[in-house]
Design an enzyme around this catalytic site. Structure first.
Site, PDB file in Angstrom:
ATOM      1  N   LYS A 194       0.848  -1.193   0.000  1.00 44.87           N
ATOM      2  CA  LYS A 194       0.000   0.000   0.000  1.00 44.87           C
ATOM      3  C   LYS A 194       0.883   1.242   0.000  1.00 44.87           C
ATOM      4  O   LYS A 194       1.575   1.524   0.974  1.00 44.87           O
ATOM      5  CB  LYS A 194      -0.907   0.045   1.238  1.00 44.87           C
ATOM      6  CG  LYS A 194      -1.943   1.154   1.109  1.00 44.87           C
ATOM      7  CD  LYS A 194      -2.521   1.589   2.416  1.00 44.87           C
ATOM      8  CE  LYS A 194      -1.691   2.607   3.143  1.00 44.87           C
ATOM      9  NZ  LYS A 194      -1.586   3.924   2.487  1.00 44.87           N
ATOM     10  N   GLY A 246       7.608   4.674   7.747  1.00 45.46           N
ATOM     11  CA  GLY A 246       6.727   5.807   8.021  1.00 45.46           C
ATOM     12  C   GLY A 246       7.083   6.424   9.357  1.00 45.46           C
ATOM     13  O   GLY A 246       8.228   6.321   9.809  1.00 45.46           O
ATOM     14  N   SER A 247       6.113   7.041   9.984  1.00 42.21           N
ATOM     15  CA  SER A 247       6.401   7.788  11.206  1.00 42.21           C
ATOM     16  C   SER A 247       6.547   6.853  12.403  1.00 42.21           C
ATOM     17  O   SER A 247       5.984   5.754  12.428  1.00 42.21           O
ATOM     18  CB  SER A 247       5.269   8.775  11.467  1.00 42.21           C
ATOM     19  OG  SER A 247       4.053   8.070  11.579  1.00 42.21           O
ATOM     20  N   GLU A 249       5.260   7.316  15.218  1.00 46.77           N
ATOM     21  CA  GLU A 249       3.942   7.217  15.857  1.00 46.77           C
ATOM     22  C   GLU A 249       3.163   6.008  15.290  1.00 46.77           C
ATOM     23  O   GLU A 249       2.635   5.179  16.044  1.00 46.77           O
ATOM     24  CB  GLU A 249       3.216   8.518  15.523  1.00 46.77           C
ATOM     25  CG  GLU A 249       1.930   8.748  16.196  1.00 46.77           C
ATOM     26  CD  GLU A 249       1.223   9.957  15.535  1.00 46.77           C
ATOM     27  OE1 GLU A 249       1.847  10.667  14.722  1.00 46.77           O
ATOM     28  OE2 GLU A 249       0.037  10.131  15.848  1.00 46.77           O
ATOM     29  N   GLY A 251       4.481   3.548  13.583  1.00 53.40           N
ATOM     30  CA  GLY A 251       5.296   2.356  13.864  1.00 53.40           C
ATOM     31  C   GLY A 251       4.921   1.745  15.206  1.00 53.40           C
ATOM     32  O   GLY A 251       4.814   0.530  15.348  1.00 53.40           O
ATOM     33  N   GLU A 268      10.988   1.011   9.645  1.00 50.52           N
ATOM     34  CA  GLU A 268      11.920   2.094   9.292  1.00 50.52           C
ATOM     35  C   GLU A 268      11.191   3.382   9.608  1.00 50.52           C
ATOM     36  O   GLU A 268      10.243   3.747   8.904  1.00 50.52           O
ATOM     37  CB  GLU A 268      12.263   2.045   7.800  1.00 50.52           C
ATOM     38  CG  GLU A 268      12.923   0.762   7.343  1.00 50.52           C
ATOM     39  CD  GLU A 268      14.378   0.658   7.749  1.00 50.52           C
ATOM     40  OE1 GLU A 268      14.917   1.601   8.348  1.00 50.52           O
ATOM     41  OE2 GLU A 268      14.972  -0.395   7.476  1.00 50.52           O
ATOM     42  N   CYS A 302      13.644  11.004   5.894  1.00 50.30           N
ATOM     43  CA  CYS A 302      13.711  10.447   7.252  1.00 50.30           C
ATOM     44  C   CYS A 302      15.084  10.652   7.869  1.00 50.30           C
ATOM     45  O   CYS A 302      15.208  10.878   9.060  1.00 50.30           O
ATOM     46  CB  CYS A 302      13.359   8.971   7.218  1.00 50.30           C
ATOM     47  SG  CYS A 302      14.346   8.076   6.009  1.00 50.30           S
ATOM     48  N   GLU A 399      10.837  15.756  14.855  1.00 53.95           N
ATOM     49  CA  GLU A 399      11.040  15.669  13.412  1.00 53.95           C
ATOM     50  C   GLU A 399      10.080  16.657  12.739  1.00 53.95           C
ATOM     51  O   GLU A 399       8.858  16.542  12.887  1.00 53.95           O
ATOM     52  CB  GLU A 399      10.727  14.239  12.967  1.00 53.95           C
ATOM     53  CG  GLU A 399      11.033  13.996  11.514  1.00 53.95           C
ATOM     54  CD  GLU A 399      10.747  12.558  11.083  1.00 53.95           C
ATOM     55  OE1 GLU A 399       9.720  12.004  11.504  1.00 53.95           O
ATOM     56  OE2 GLU A 399      11.546  12.013  10.323  1.00 53.95           O
TER      57      GLU A 399
HETATM   58  P1  NAD Z   1       2.913   7.932   8.185  1.00 54.22           P
HETATM   59  O1  NAD Z   1       3.410   7.057   9.275  1.00 54.22           O
HETATM   60  O2  NAD Z   1       1.822   8.874   8.494  1.00 54.22           O
HETATM   61  O3  NAD Z   1       2.404   7.063   6.962  1.00 54.22           O
HETATM   62  C1  NAD Z   1       3.192   6.080   6.365  1.00 54.22           C
HETATM   63  C2  NAD Z   1       2.277   5.068   5.729  1.00 54.22           C
HETATM   64  O4  NAD Z   1       1.531   4.411   6.750  1.00 54.22           O
HETATM   65  C3  NAD Z   1       1.256   5.639   4.760  1.00 54.22           C
HETATM   66  O5  NAD Z   1       1.109   4.746   3.698  1.00 54.22           O
HETATM   67  C4  NAD Z   1      -0.022   5.672   5.599  1.00 54.22           C
HETATM   68  O6  NAD Z   1      -1.186   5.583   4.836  1.00 54.22           O
HETATM   69  C5  NAD Z   1       0.136   4.456   6.455  1.00 54.22           C
HETATM   70  N1  NAD Z   1      -0.568   4.470   7.733  1.00 54.22           N
HETATM   71  C6  NAD Z   1      -0.981   5.542   8.461  1.00 54.22           C
HETATM   72  N2  NAD Z   1      -1.578   5.118   9.590  1.00 54.22           N
HETATM   73  C7  NAD Z   1      -1.522   3.767   9.594  1.00 54.22           C
HETATM   74  C8  NAD Z   1      -1.950   2.764  10.506  1.00 54.22           C
HETATM   75  N3  NAD Z   1      -2.544   3.067  11.650  1.00 54.22           N
HETATM   76  N4  NAD Z   1      -1.730   1.481  10.187  1.00 54.22           N
HETATM   77  C9  NAD Z   1      -1.087   1.146   9.048  1.00 54.22           C
HETATM   78  N5  NAD Z   1      -0.675   2.049   8.145  1.00 54.22           N
HETATM   79  C10 NAD Z   1      -0.876   3.354   8.424  1.00 54.22           C
HETATM   80  O7  NAD Z   1       4.194   8.657   7.619  1.00 54.22           O
HETATM   81  P2  NAD Z   1       4.278   9.666   6.419  1.00 54.22           P
HETATM   82  O8  NAD Z   1       3.799  10.980   6.914  1.00 54.22           O
HETATM   83  O9  NAD Z   1       3.676   9.106   5.194  1.00 54.22           O
HETATM   84  O10 NAD Z   1       5.840   9.691   6.160  1.00 54.22           O
HETATM   85  C11 NAD Z   1       6.678  10.450   6.893  1.00 54.22           C
HETATM   86  C12 NAD Z   1       7.376   9.630   7.954  1.00 54.22           C
HETATM   87  O11 NAD Z   1       8.043   8.504   7.371  1.00 54.22           O
HETATM   88  C13 NAD Z   1       8.433  10.411   8.630  1.00 54.22           C
HETATM   89  O12 NAD Z   1       8.383  10.209  10.019  1.00 54.22           O
HETATM   90  C14 NAD Z   1       9.724   9.820   8.077  1.00 54.22           C
HETATM   91  O13 NAD Z   1      10.837   9.985   8.897  1.00 54.22           O
HETATM   92  C15 NAD Z   1       9.365   8.407   7.861  1.00 54.22           C
HETATM   93  N6  NAD Z   1      10.240   7.759   6.883  1.00 54.22           N
HETATM   94  C16 NAD Z   1      11.175   6.860   7.332  1.00 54.22           C
HETATM   95  C17 NAD Z   1      12.042   6.261   6.436  1.00 54.22           C
HETATM   96  C18 NAD Z   1      13.060   5.260   6.920  1.00 54.22           C
HETATM   97  O14 NAD Z   1      13.589   4.524   6.098  1.00 54.22           O
HETATM   98  N7  NAD Z   1      13.368   5.203   8.204  1.00 54.22           N
HETATM   99  C19 NAD Z   1      11.965   6.567   5.077  1.00 54.22           C
HETATM  100  C20 NAD Z   1      11.021   7.489   4.657  1.00 54.22           C
HETATM  101  C21 NAD Z   1      10.158   8.075   5.588  1.00 54.22           C
END
Ligand code: NAD
Length: 801
Positions: A194, A246-247, A249, A251, A268, A302, A399
């Protein structure tokens, strides 16, 4: 109209936009409306369909409607992946390699249209998508085509997991897809992915490349939607592994929701990475590095170097250079090849950046925005610096995920290290210095999964990427990344296969079942072992421990929250152990084994008395325990990292580092051997251990104190707290100074450990109620244990001018 002579004077240049005709034609071929790619075909959402708008952040223009997958749609996708799995997993490595190679070639052949589509959808400059994102995507598929070919020989005994659920963010949409899909497929898994709701278009384009590359139907499924769709995917019982970027939070939510499910998990997450400039740095190069660190991709990275730490003696000069550089920055149309920065992904993200900057200002930060012109429409945010910060300021801690740099100065390397590590994150760090010794001293000391020396934001498919601390766990790239998509075929004993001696059926708690000759045992109460000393349990509670025949064998303390806290503190303070040489740790483990050998007859007798096993079985367990210490003495200086040669003129070193404080909760079967097998790899790798020995047979571990005392193991390196295993495991899981937790016990205990570990996102390793064959060197010791006891730091070193 300027003359050529005038242009030579001003060096000004006009826009050079990349054409978007092909990308728009592709959108039009789908009538600007997308369903899902399931089982090799485009399908429409089931039931009442909902759609999201995908917009161009540079203009606000709607690009397409994206369907929102409901739980029923997720179900369909997982079913398709599950149906495709057996055949895909059975394919020869070479056959999978051909498919991945075809994907790599197709990405290259479509690179222009993909680069444009990514810029349109995400707002990042075409220079970046064209020169960084898409070439790295192709490189990823090539590299993993190679691994598919080699895995049968290079990872013997390892098998794929099944259906993998993958959820990715919006900042590197296709690159994150490649990081997820390439290794999963190479290993023989099938995938439901997704993409993020803002940026699904290149994932949908990729679906068509899968068709063309001959990816069998159901092997790659792409569903779209927002957080609820992601949640339905991670909750789905048909999914064997979750890979999430993703974030932090989200995670945490995922860690809690997958607890006890047995799903393998890699996270990640976010970062707040230091960019450290020493006084001997090449300042002009460091300015360019900083531009790449925090203004690349509008700072939505990130691992962005979002905290500048600059040595005080050069700070003024360095800041002046940055401001001069930023004054000439160009913000504008992402498709213009002449711009430095494009648009941030969405108005919501822009207002979040704005709000965090205002908050930092209200907390005393001084905000400087680059004097650049932002286009009137679209989602732009100027490059921004914030100075006059304290470590409590929002800009220093949180962040921001935008083009905003927090600035601080330092006076000594030790202060720089302390400030760099003063964060809950640990994704990356950048160090700028012309003195390799100072740079490597810092690289060694910073707590981050990736360290760039005199370069920044470098990535490669062969080089592990991933975080320490709250930046998550698991690595992407190379063999380590593949390990996230494989499991050992024979790690656990099969259900029904009883190869372990059954423990005696005696009651061990309370006085009733234990024959009363307790009075004579008053002086035989084993205390806890904390900081190298025997310590009475804090609450003063003790309990009788029964021998196999029901007679009382001794008393042990009933450990409490306070005892665990004291043990963790002692372990934390024994940090010197992490800095001892591997050779020294090896010597101490050999010495432990030697002293244990001397007392072997006593331990054998104790095993017979407590567990009721035959003298021969007891002798075998003692001998295996001594041999295990030899194994980890051997491993202490041999579990080494790797040197990578990415395509650029660089070396990347991946180094194994200890996690820190690791809790170890031991099972009842084979109480001596399992205790030694869990404690020894933890300390061999430089961690400090807080062990909770078998609840039923704790005396074997408490007898071990004297061996620890006489073998030069420094106080605090091994701490032992006896008591109710699951209660103590819960306390360890909730403790934020514990960095890793290994649990061998019940399925429910395993669930609790995973669910409660979300505070600091510690690395957990649980058995889910299963047994392992502790005698076998294949399953009772070795690389799996060492890998769980370490985290990999990748240090990038450029060479040449
Ligand atoms: P996000 O956590 O809001 O969303 C990431 C993904 O998770 C999206 O596809 C979203 O639809 C999905 N999602 C949201 N809530 C969910 C839930 N409850 N259950 C399952 N999936 C859910 O993050 P974002 O705003 O899209 O991206 C920014 C964040 O990603 C930043 O914190 C950044 O540091 C991090 N990031 C980390 C890396 C890494 O490799 N460490 C790489 C890129 C981005």
């Amino acid at each position: 109209m300027s003359t050529v002579a005038e242009i030579f004077d001003t060096m000004s240049y006009g826009p050079a936009p990349e054409a978007d005709t092909a990308a728009r034609a592709w959108l039009a071929s789908h009538s600007g409306r997308f369903g899902f790619f399931i089982n090799g075909a485009w399908v429409q959402p089931q039931g009442e369909a909902a759609y999201l708008d995908s917009r161009n952040p540079a203009t606000g223009e709607k690009l397409a409607s994206i369907a929102v997958a409901s739980p029923e749609d997720v179900d369909r996708a997982v079913a398709a992946a599950a149906a495709a799995y057996p055949a895909w997993a059975k394919r020869r490595g070479h056959e999978r390699a051909r498919v991945l190679y075809a994907l790599a070639r197709l990405v290259q052949k479509s690179s222009r249209v993909i680069a444009v589509l990514e810029s349109l959808d995400n707002g990042k400059p075409i220079r970046e998508t064209r020169d960084i994102d898409i070439p790295l995507v192709a490189r990823h598929f090539y590299h993993h085509a190679g691994w598919a070919q080699l895995l049968p020989q290079e990872a013997p005994g390892m098998v794929p997991l099944g259906v993998v659920g993958q959820v990715i963010p919006w900042n590197f949409p296709l690159l994150m897809l490649a990081w997820k899909i390439a290794p999963a497929l190479a290993c023989g898994n099938t995938v439901v992915l997704k993409p993020a709701e803002y940026t699904s278009l290149t994932a949908l384009y990729f679906a068509e490349l899968c068709e063309e590359a001959g990816v069998p139907p159901g092997v790659v499924n792409i569903i779209t939607g927002a957080g609820e769709t992601g949640q339905a995917l991670i909750d789905h019982p048909g999914v064997a592994k979750i890979a999430f970027t993703g974030s932090t939070e989200v995670g945490r939510i995922i860690r809690a929701r997958t607890a006890g499910s047995g799903k393998k998990l890699s996270l990640e997450l976010g970062g707040k990475s230091p960019f450290i400039v020493l006084d001997d740095a090449d300042l002009d190069a460091a300015v360019e590095g900083l531009v790449d660190a925090i203004w690349f991709n509008q700072g939505q990275v990130c691992c962005a170097g979002s905290r500048l730490l600059v040595e005080e003696s050069v700070a003024e000069r360095f800041l002046a250079k940055i401001k001069a550089r930023l004054a000439n920055f160009r913000l504008g149309d992402p498709l213009d090849k002449c711009i430095d920065m494009g648009a941030v992904v969405d108005p919501i993200q822009r207002s979040r950046i704005d709000q965090l900057v205002s908050q930092a200002e209200s907390e005393g930060g001084r905000v400087w925005r680059a004097p650049v012109t932002c286009p009137p429409a679209g989602c732009y945010y100027p490059p921004t610096l914030i100075t006059h910060l304290g470590t409590a300021n929002t800009a220093w801690r949180e962040e921001i995920f935008g083009p905003v740099l927090a600035v601080m100065t330092f006076r000594s390397v030790s202060e720089a290290i302390q400030l760099a590590n003063n964060t809950r994150f640990g994704l990356s760090a950048t160090i700028w210095s012309e003195n390799i010794n100072r740079a490597l001293e810092l690289a060694n000391a910073v707590k981050a999964g990736v360290v760039w020396v005199n370069c920044t934001n470098q990535f490669d498919a062969a080089c592990p990427f991933g975080g320490y601390k709250e930046s998550g766990f698991g690595r992407e790239g190379g063999l380590l990344g593949l390990a996230e998509y494989l499991k050992a075929k024979h790690e656990w004993l099969d259900v029904g296969e009883v190869r372990l001696p059954s423990p005696p059926a005696v009651a061990v708690q309370g006085r009733v079942a234990v024959q009363a000759h307790a009075a004579e045992l008053i002086d035989r109460t084993a205390k806890n072992y904390i900081g190298g000393k025997q310590m009475r349990p804090d609450g003063g509670d003790t309990r009788l421990v029964a021998a196999h025949d029901g007679r009382a064998a001794g008393r042990v303390g009933v450990g409490s929250r306070k005892d665990i806290r004291d043990a963790v503190e002692a372990a934390f303070n024994a940090e010197g152990w992490a800095k001892t040489t591997a050779h020294q740790r090896a010597q101490i483990l050999f010495y432990l084994a030697e002293n244990f050998s001397i007392r072997a007859p006593e331990f054998k007798q104790r095993l017979v008395e407590l567990t009721g096993v035959s003298p021969a079985a007891a002798a075998r367990e003692v001998a295996a325990s001594i041999e295990r210490l030899f194994s980890y003495a051997a491993w202490a200086d041999k579990f080494e990292g790797a040197v990578h040669r990415p395509p650029a003129r660089q070396l990347a070193l991946s180094v194994h580092e200890p996690l820190g404080v690791v809790g170890v909760v031991c099972p009842d079967p084979l109480p001596l051997l399992s205790f030694v097998s869990l404690m020894a790899p933890v300390i061999a790798m430089g961690n400090r251990c807080v062990a909770v020995p078998s609840e039923r047979y704790p005396l074997l571990a408490t007898d071990f104190y004297q061996i620890l005392d006489t073998s030069d193991v420094p106080g605090g390196v091994v701490n032992i707290v006896t008591g109710a295993s699951d209660a103590l495991a819960r306390i360890l899981a909730e403790h934020d100074q514990v960095d890793g937790l290994w649990y061998h016990g019940s399925p429910e205990g395993s669930r609790q450990v995973e669910a409660l570990s979300i505070g600091n996102l510690k690395r957990t390793w649980v058995n889910g109620g299963r047994d392992r064959d502790w005698f076998s060197p294949a399953t009772g010791e070795g690389r799996a244990f060492l890998a769980a006891a370490t985290q990999v730091k990748t240090i990038w070193l450029p060479f040449g001018d």
